[in-house]
Design a protein around this motif. Structure first.
Motif, PDB file in Angstrom:
ATOM      1  N   ARG A  40      46.446  49.661   4.975  1.00  0.00           N
ATOM      2  CA  ARG A  40      45.645  49.351   3.796  1.00  0.00           C
ATOM      3  C   ARG A  40      44.300  50.070   3.852  1.00  0.00           C
ATOM      4  O   ARG A  40      43.802  50.592   2.855  1.00  0.00           O
ATOM      5  N   GLU A  41      43.710  50.093   5.030  1.00  0.00           N
ATOM      6  CA  GLU A  41      42.423  50.765   5.195  1.00  0.00           C
ATOM      7  C   GLU A  41      42.569  52.256   4.916  1.00  0.00           C
ATOM      8  O   GLU A  41      41.744  52.853   4.209  1.00  0.00           O
ATOM      9  N   GLU A  42      43.633  52.871   5.448  1.00  0.00           N
ATOM     10  CA  GLU A  42      43.862  54.295   5.210  1.00  0.00           C
ATOM     11  C   GLU A  42      44.144  54.557   3.738  1.00  0.00           C
ATOM     12  O   GLU A  42      43.700  55.566   3.170  1.00  0.00           O
ATOM     13  N   PHE A  43      44.880  53.646   3.105  1.00  0.00           N
ATOM     14  CA  PHE A  43      45.215  53.790   1.692  1.00  0.00           C
ATOM     15  C   PHE A  43      43.954  53.743   0.834  1.00  0.00           C
ATOM     16  O   PHE A  43      43.774  54.547  -0.083  1.00  0.00           O
ATOM     17  N   MET A  44      43.072  52.808   1.144  1.00  0.00           N
ATOM     18  CA  MET A  44      41.841  52.673   0.376  1.00  0.00           C
ATOM     19  C   MET A  44      40.932  53.883   0.572  1.00  0.00           C
ATOM     20  O   MET A  44      40.310  54.363  -0.369  1.00  0.00           O
ATOM     21  N   LYS A  45      40.863  54.374   1.787  1.00  0.00           N
ATOM     22  CA  LYS A  45      40.050  55.558   2.044  1.00  0.00           C
ATOM     23  C   LYS A  45      40.604  56.762   1.298  1.00  0.00           C
ATOM     24  O   LYS A  45      39.852  57.588   0.776  1.00  0.00           O
TER      25      LYS A  45
END
Length: 355
Positions: free
Chosen positions: A338-343
């Motif tokens: 999720r963190e990578e997706f948001m970034k």
């Protein structure tokens, strides 16, 4: 006769097929021909993910959004976040041996993340302090985590014992960090939430969202760092919190029921002047002793001492008391993705509430 016998032997040898065991190249070729192609593997993962409980959760959400949009009801205009559309296949590929029965509570988390009405929050039956735990404030919810209570027994978590055993080293390393900041003319203390925080509370962050901090001087605090990395750090912070004299954090709750918080007293004001209330219970910090609590209950802190600050080592981590190791690994993976997706979508700062 001897010549005829040799001819027969030669004939038999010619007719016998070579043994795969005696021919590694042939054996490897046969193994390769039996192995599935990349396309076949992708298709199999997709088929298995669609029939999994995670896949069913996504299907339920799609049907829910289709119905509400069609009827123009309360959820009109809502669509499935593309991130969750990928999740069943990604989890199946990452955890191919996970049984469906072991992923039921994760599927409940996914349903709630997709839309709270798909997995309504409920209080656990064994919680006499439920009135101090407003369910509407919980934004990241996994069903079935029990027991829930304001404070847990620190002996249930190995980290608490290890921190207490190393209090002298941890205190020395904290002082070394202060000295290092002084020498390098840097101030690493910060307010990590929007509330903080005119309330005298700042944090020397060692880990944020489970990650190390770039360019942090970990060589100055190797023991503390090593101990923190032994637990499944959650999507908030791990570090040293300081509370200024005659200040306190106002009453509030945090929104993730999968996390617990451990705090060990590092520098504690004299006369039991520093305390935390969680739900109906109030406890005072003591040097070298850990408090283990659930921040989904309302809580507040206070340092009543006139001139001595209070410092604790603060650790947010996944609930190892109620969650299985597989559930924790899966949730850490989901948070990472999720963190990578948001970034990738251009979100510069990924905070605690990434889900």
């Amino acid at each position: 006769k001897k010549e005829k016998k040799n001819k027969n032997n030669t004939k038999k040898k010619t007719q016998s097929p070579p043994s795969p065991l005696m021919n590694p190249l042939l054996q490897d070729a046969r193994r390769r021909s039996a192995a599935p192609t990349t396309g076949e593997m992708v298709e199999r993962i997709q088929q298995e993910s669609e029939t999994s409980c995670i896949g069913q959760a996504v299907k339920d959400a799609k049907a829910f959004f289709a119905d509400t949009n069609k009827g123009g009801g309360g959820g009109g205009g809502e669509e499935l976040d593309p991130f969750w559309d990928l999740m069943p296949s990604l989890l199946r590929a990452k955890f191919p041996n996970a049984a469906n029965s072991d992923m039921i509570r994760v599927a409940g988390f996914v349903r709630h993340a997709l839309h709270p009405s798909l997995e309504p929050k409920v209080h656990t039956k064994d919680d006499p302090h439920a009135s101090y735990r407003p369910l509407q404030d919980i934004h990241a919810y996994m069903p079935g985590l029990s027991p829930t209570r304001p404070f847990h027994d620190p002996s249930l978590v190995e980290l608490c014992a290890k921190l207490s055993e190393n209090i002298d080293v941890i205190t020395k390393e904290y002082n070394s960090l202060l000295e290092h900041m002084k020498k390098t003319h840097t101030d690493r203390f910060q307010s990590v939430t929007t509330m903080n925080y005119e309330s005298g509370w700042k944090t020397l962050v060692l880990f944020y969202n489970g990650h190390r901090i770039p360019n942090f001087p970990y060589h100055v605090c190797p023991v503390t760092t090593s101990l923190l990395e032994e637990v499944p750090l959650a999507g908030r912070i791990a570090g040293f919190n300081r509370q200024q004299p005659q200040t306190g954090i106002p009453k509030h709750t945090d929104g993730n029921n999968m996390w617990l918080t451990c705090q060990m007293g590092v520098k504690v004001p004299e006369g039991e002047k520093a305390y935390i209330r969680v739900g109906p219970e109030t406890k005072h910090w003591k040097q070298g002793e850990c408090l283990l609590y659930d921040t989904t209950y309302e809580h507040e802190t206070m340092n009543e001492h006139p001139d001595q600050e209070r410092v604790v080592l603060h650790v947010d981590f996944f609930n190892t008391i109620s969650m299985t190791p597989l559930e924790i690994d899966v949730m850490k993976y989901i948070y990472k993705l999720r963190e990578e997706f948001m970034k990738a979508e251009g979100v510069r700062k990924v905070g605690a509430q990434i889900l």
